[in-house]
Design a protein around this motif. Structure first.
Motif, mmCIF file in Angstrom:
data_model
loop_
_atom_site.group_PDB
_atom_site.id
_atom_site.type_symbol
_atom_site.label_atom_id
_atom_site.label_comp_id
_atom_site.label_asym_id
_atom_site.label_seq_id
_atom_site.Cartn_x
_atom_site.Cartn_y
_atom_site.Cartn_z
ATOM 1 N N LEU A 160 -49.640 -26.968 18.016
ATOM 2 C CA LEU A 160 -50.425 -25.756 17.776
ATOM 3 C C LEU A 160 -49.808 -24.936 16.653
ATOM 4 O O LEU A 160 -48.626 -24.619 16.691
ATOM 5 N N GLU A 161 -50.610 -24.601 15.669
ATOM 6 C CA GLU A 161 -50.158 -23.730 14.584
ATOM 7 C C GLU A 161 -50.303 -22.262 14.987
ATOM 8 O O GLU A 161 -49.484 -21.443 14.655
ATOM 9 N N GLY A 162 -51.373 -21.947 15.690
ATOM 10 C CA GLY A 162 -51.626 -20.561 16.100
ATOM 11 C C GLY A 162 -52.003 -20.519 17.566
ATOM 12 O O GLY A 162 -51.713 -21.430 18.335
ATOM 13 N N ASP A 163 -52.686 -19.466 17.941
ATOM 14 C CA ASP A 163 -53.072 -19.277 19.338
ATOM 15 C C ASP A 163 -54.429 -19.892 19.671
ATOM 16 O O ASP A 163 -54.771 -20.033 20.836
ATOM 17 N N ASP A 164 -55.210 -20.243 18.682
ATOM 18 C CA ASP A 164 -56.571 -20.718 18.903
ATOM 19 C C ASP A 164 -56.616 -22.245 18.918
ATOM 20 O O ASP A 164 -56.570 -22.883 17.864
ATOM 21 N N ARG A 165 -56.703 -22.817 20.110
ATOM 22 C CA ARG A 165 -56.744 -24.279 20.271
ATOM 23 C C ARG A 165 -57.896 -24.914 19.516
ATOM 24 O O ARG A 165 -57.803 -26.043 19.049
ATOM 25 N N SER A 166 -59.017 -24.200 19.432
ATOM 26 C CA SER A 166 -60.233 -24.787 18.859
ATOM 27 C C SER A 166 -60.125 -25.028 17.357
ATOM 28 O O SER A 166 -60.894 -25.805 16.805
ATOM 29 N N VAL A 167 -59.169 -24.409 16.704
ATOM 30 C CA VAL A 167 -59.046 -24.533 15.257
ATOM 31 C C VAL A 167 -58.446 -25.882 14.859
ATOM 32 O O VAL A 167 -58.994 -26.586 14.021
ATOM 33 N N GLU A 168 -57.324 -26.262 15.442
ATOM 34 C CA GLU A 168 -56.659 -27.507 15.053
ATOM 35 C C GLU A 168 -56.403 -28.461 16.218
ATOM 36 O O GLU A 168 -56.563 -29.656 16.082
ATOM 37 N N PHE A 169 -55.993 -27.908 17.344
ATOM 38 C CA PHE A 169 -55.558 -28.752 18.459
ATOM 39 C C PHE A 169 -56.698 -29.573 19.051
ATOM 40 O O PHE A 169 -56.590 -30.797 19.169
ATOM 41 N N ASP A 170 -57.790 -28.936 19.433
ATOM 42 C CA ASP A 170 -58.912 -29.656 20.030
ATOM 43 C C ASP A 170 -59.526 -30.682 19.078
ATOM 44 O O ASP A 170 -59.818 -31.809 19.483
ATOM 45 N N PRO A 171 -59.705 -30.347 17.788
ATOM 46 C CA PRO A 171 -60.195 -31.365 16.857
ATOM 47 C C PRO A 171 -59.240 -32.561 16.716
ATOM 48 O O PRO A 171 -59.676 -33.702 16.581
ATOM 49 N N MET A 172 -57.933 -32.295 16.789
ATOM 50 C CA MET A 172 -56.973 -33.396 16.703
ATOM 51 C C MET A 172 -57.078 -34.297 17.942
ATOM 52 O O MET A 172 -57.031 -35.520 17.828
ATOM 53 N N LEU A 173 -57.241 -33.696 19.117
ATOM 54 C CA LEU A 173 -57.446 -34.483 20.338
ATOM 55 C C LEU A 173 -58.702 -35.345 20.220
ATOM 56 O O LEU A 173 -58.701 -36.517 20.605
ATOM 57 N N ALA A 174 -59.757 -34.772 19.681
ATOM 58 C CA ALA A 174 -61.011 -35.517 19.509
ATOM 59 C C ALA A 174 -60.812 -36.684 18.542
ATOM 60 O O ALA A 174 -61.291 -37.796 18.793
#
Length: 152
Positions: free
Chosen positions: A115-129
């Motif tokens: 995680l770069e920031g607090d918003d999972r939807s920005v980078e983390f969730d797309p990476m999981l997808a």
């Protein structure tokens, strides 16, 4: 079998008992580590999964010598490296879906590393997808670019 006796299909992913994921692009990196790895026996029980799905469990790790030149001992850029050899137990091959599941679990467990920031939807969730859509184990390695044991 010893790690130096196997013709690995690289890259190799390593999954430790505490659910971390590590990566090894070649035999040089697989058989090299820092002092913490040896002292804390961090690789004990780790499963290695090759690019072709072959799978091994690390039964033990033996230090076989120093990695690098004598000048590397004076380097201010990190700890002294050891050359190691793992004693491996063969396991049933791992299907891609299992490797994806375990990689996702490692990401979720250690999300702070991704995680770069607090918003999972920005980078983390797309990476999981993206991880779930990979078609080869090597794509998982390329996407996550997991660390080796060299600095530890």
């Amino acid at each position: 079998m010893k790690s130096t006796e196997i013709s690995f299909q690289f890259p190799v992913l390593g999954f430790t008992l505490d659910l971390e994921i590590w990566g090894f692009p070649d035999l040089e990196r697989l058989t090299k580590c820092g002092p913490i790895t040896l002292r804390e026996n961090m690789q004990a029980g780790m499963e290695l999964i090759e690019a072709d799905g072959r799978r091994w469990r690390v039964r033990s790790v033996t230090r076989t010598g120093r990695a690098g030149s004598w000048l590397s001992l004076l380097s201010p850029f990190g700890p002294a490296q050891s050359r190691i050899e793992q004693d491996l137990e063969p396991l049933e091959p791992a299907p891609l879906a299992e490797v994806q599941r375990r990689a996702c679990l490692a990401m979720e467990t250690f999300s702070i590393n991704y995680l770069e920031g607090d918003d999972r939807s920005v980078e983390f969730d797309p990476m999981l997808a993206k991880l779930r859509r990979t078609r080869k184990i090597s794509e998982i390695y390329d996407l996550l670019n997991p660390d080796t044991f060299e600095p530890y």
